[in-house]
Design an enzyme around this catalytic site. Structure first.
Site, PDB file in Angstrom:
ATOM      1  N   ASP A 193      47.268  41.550  43.612  1.00  0.00           N
ATOM      2  CA  ASP A 193      47.659  42.758  42.596  1.00  0.00           C
ATOM      3  C   ASP A 193      48.733  43.678  43.523  1.00  0.00           C
ATOM      4  OD1 ASP A 193      46.052  42.036  40.438  1.00  0.00           O
ATOM      5  OD2 ASP A 193      44.615  43.146  40.929  1.00  0.00           O
ATOM      6  N   ASP A 230      44.326  36.749  35.296  1.00  0.00           N
ATOM      7  CA  ASP A 230      45.354  37.521  35.658  1.00  0.00           C
ATOM      8  C   ASP A 230      46.451  37.228  36.774  1.00  0.00           C
ATOM      9  OD1 ASP A 230      42.704  38.418  35.075  1.00  0.00           O
ATOM     10  OD2 ASP A 230      43.409  40.634  35.260  1.00  0.00           O
TER      11      ASP A 230
END
Length: 367
Positions: free
Chosen positions: A106, A165
């Site tokens: 991320d 994700d």
């Protein structure tokens, strides 16, 4: 006038209306990509940073920023481009501490933003800042955990965690690195990673569990996967060994999404649950993947353009007069609890929603 010609003339208005209905180029006032893009992208200027763990520029802000840059570049909005670039300058000086560290999927995706700025400005300082985020995603740190080293030994990113994700986070920075360098190692490793995620997480119905231990079809999670495949296929060479498998996974997913689209044109927070709420960020990601597929001729236009158009027309009314997207699921960790996904808070103007709306804008504007 013979009967055949007369009949054809009578059919012209109907055919015109049908073409409009299926078109990804003609939209009513208020629904054009130019109007929507202008509203959402200009909202980015003056917005506060959305920080990861309160420390670093977060991935939702990165994607909103990058989407705004793409819109400004495509429309040749010099004023907006300059404002977006100026917003970045403190990250070289007074806000340097906000630059994400390179130790998590991320965080490494931040590199996609300076790499986009490099493509727009050709200023090498952005290339020098962005490229290490792509490189370190495949360089195991000295204190790497055994499982991280195990992934790397198999040719995968040490940041692999098998959350859906990831396949946008990894894909976007690696594909950007490929675009600016032409070095196939970046696109090849992203493709190999994508195939592993497809083989592990995609279900027979074309959708994806959030993770192997979380058997729910969460909307935005699936959206990351749909958008990630669309981005990767855009830049993956035709002769790449992984392309057929990724295209198969993409087609299987798009067919399923067509079936799960609600009568209103949206997709739900839990895609397969009719009593779940219509969620905008996931819907926008699916719409982006569909528009891209139609325009790249991966999808049959007659079959899928109406699906994408219906979704776009449903999405736009969720934007308020200030350019903030409503009904956006907040940041969501995985949890093996279906009710958890039903109960996630919804926000207006959350960057998770702003960015994918701009992806759709860019896809619609592309010739």
């Amino acid at each position: 006038m013979n009967k055949r010609v007369f009949t054809c003339l009578l059919l012209l208005p109907f055919q015109f209306l049908l073409a409009q209905k299926n078109s990804l180029t003609k939209f009513p006032k208020g629904y054009t990509p130019e109007e929507v893009g202008n509203l959402i992208a200009h909202r980015m200027i003056g917005q506060k940073h959305a920080l990861h763990a309160g420390k670093w520029i977060s991935y939702p802000e990165t994607f909103y920023w990058k989407g705004s840059l793409t819109y400004a570049s495509m429309t040749n909005d010099k004023t907006l481009l300059d404002s977006l670039e100026q917003r970045f300058q403190p990250l070289f000086t007074t806000e340097q501490a906000l630059l994400p560290i390179k130790n998590h999927v991320d965080l490494n995706m931040f590199g996609s933003l300076p790499l986009e700025l490099y493509q727009v400005t050709k200023d090498k300082k952005y290339l020098e800042l962005g490229l290490p985020y792509a490189d370190t995603q495949w360089e195991v740190p000295e204190n790497g955990k055994p499982e991280e080293k195990a992934w790397a030994e198999k040719g995968y990113s040490w940041q692999t965690r098998l959350w859906i994700d990831d396949m946008y986070m990894i894909t976007i920075v690696q594909s950007q690195a490929y675009k600016v360098t032409g070095d196939k190692k970046y696109i090849d490793r992203a493709a190999k990673e994508m195939v592993m995620y497809l083989d592990t997480l995609q279900r027979p119905n074309g959708l994806f569990y959030h993770a192997p231990d979380v058997p729910f079809y969460w909307g935005r999670g699936n959206g990351w996967m749909a958008a990630g495949m669309a981005v990767l296929l855009r830049y993956l060479p035709e002769d790449n060994q992984y392309r057929p498998r990724i295209m198969q996974g993409y087609h299987t997913m798009m067919k399923s999404l067509k079936q799960y689209q609600t009568p209103a044109g949206m997709w739900n927070q839990l895609i397969d649950e009719k009593d779940s709420w219509a969620e905008t960020s996931g819907t926008a990601m699916f719409t982006y993947a569909l528009i891209t597929g139609v325009k790249q001729k991966w999808l049959n236009e007659k079959e899928y353009a109406p699906v994408a158009r219906k979704a776009w027309l449903a999405m736009v009314p969720y934007i308020d007069e200030k350019g903030a997207v409503k009904e956006v699921c907040v940041g969501t960790n995985k949890k093996n609890d279906k009710q958890y996904y039903y109960d996630r808070p919804r926000r207006t103007g959350d960057y998770h929603g702003q960015a994918p709306y701009l992806w759709c804008v860019g896809a619609l504007l592309e010739k």
